[in-house]
Design an enzyme around this catalytic site. Sequence first.
Site, mmCIF file in Angstrom:
data_model
loop_
_atom_site.group_PDB
_atom_site.id
_atom_site.type_symbol
_atom_site.label_atom_id
_atom_site.label_comp_id
_atom_site.label_asym_id
_atom_site.label_seq_id
_atom_site.Cartn_x
_atom_site.Cartn_y
_atom_site.Cartn_z
ATOM 1 N N HIS A 29 -0.789 0.767 -10.343
ATOM 2 C CA HIS A 29 -1.781 -0.258 -9.500
ATOM 3 C C HIS A 29 -2.074 -1.462 -10.191
ATOM 4 O O HIS A 29 -3.354 -1.750 -10.142
ATOM 5 C CB HIS A 29 -2.745 0.564 -8.790
ATOM 6 N N GLU A 83 -3.760 8.179 -5.173
ATOM 7 C CA GLU A 83 -3.787 7.487 -6.784
ATOM 8 C C GLU A 83 -4.986 8.118 -7.201
ATOM 9 O O GLU A 83 -5.977 8.373 -6.766
ATOM 10 C CB GLU A 83 -3.944 6.051 -6.707
ATOM 11 N N ARG A 97 0.916 -1.295 0.014
ATOM 12 C CA ARG A 97 0.011 -0.019 -0.157
ATOM 13 C C ARG A 97 0.878 1.291 0.105
ATOM 14 O O ARG A 97 1.905 1.292 0.733
ATOM 15 C CB ARG A 97 -0.853 -0.003 1.142
#
Length: 316
Positions: A276, A257, A228
């Site tokens: 991601h 993000e 994370r």
Amino acid sequence: MKILSSINIGESNVELVKKKYPFIEYLMFKNIEEAGEHLEDAEVFVTFGFDTTADLIEKMKNLKWIQSMSTGIDMLPFEKLKERNILLTNVTGIHGIPIAEYVMAVILNDRIDGFTHYEQQKNKIWKRKMEFEELYGKTIAILGTGTIGKEIARKAKAFDMYTIGVNTSGKPVDYFDKTLPICELNGALSQGDYIVDTLPLTDQTRRILGKEQFASMKSSAYFINIGRGATVDEEALIEALQNHIIRGATLDVFEKEPLSQTSPLWTMKNVYITPHISGLSNMYMNRAFPIFEHNLKTYLEGKEDYINKIDLDKKY
């Protein structure tokens, strides 16, 4: 009973649910904005979690259970979920194979300096590099020894790498040559040629990697984050990369993000960025759907043998 999904789980999976449970109305939308009037009476919500806000929960008056089809749940409004006593489950355990493949792809690309050679190819430059270092005997320090960390270690052993794992207690785990407790984090970091962050985001892991931790690493260390983003102090990471405190990094996750267009990470020559995607593959829903299917059966039968039931206080 109405199930509302803000993600595409596949038409065949929807039909399977409807066939097995004809009394269920399963409504699948491309995004939560399309759900509109159906929000209020949905009892079950299937989501990746990014669209799940406190305001949304407030609108879903009949909501009893959220099945997150993602492992990461730190973005969810836990106080609201606790207030309503909403059941939360996720799909922890499905990401080991794709993320381990991603990590090894990054390491192997670094092994041959792939990006430099691609740039040479584009410019028709024939320039041989002699100082390649083998992975054989290199140390990989993996933060987190769960499903993902363990699978990375298993694949790293195939390349004869030495594997160090960091977990809460230091308890031994298969495929790790050595495991250290989190209280010895800096010591583990100091040994890694490659350091992989697989940590979930909790109150204990938030910004656990900061200036002190990057300073503990070898100047030749390569950092990979597929855990994370907020487990890392991004400013400290940027400073470590700019000042060559560490050699480089591959980053798939970030504190916020999408990554801001103004972030200096975008233009650093020693940084590789992906949006991601390390956990994504053509097998994603094949692994996630059976967990939902099991949990749906459990929910309907009023049992308690849920897969990945989340403790709303611990947030995992």
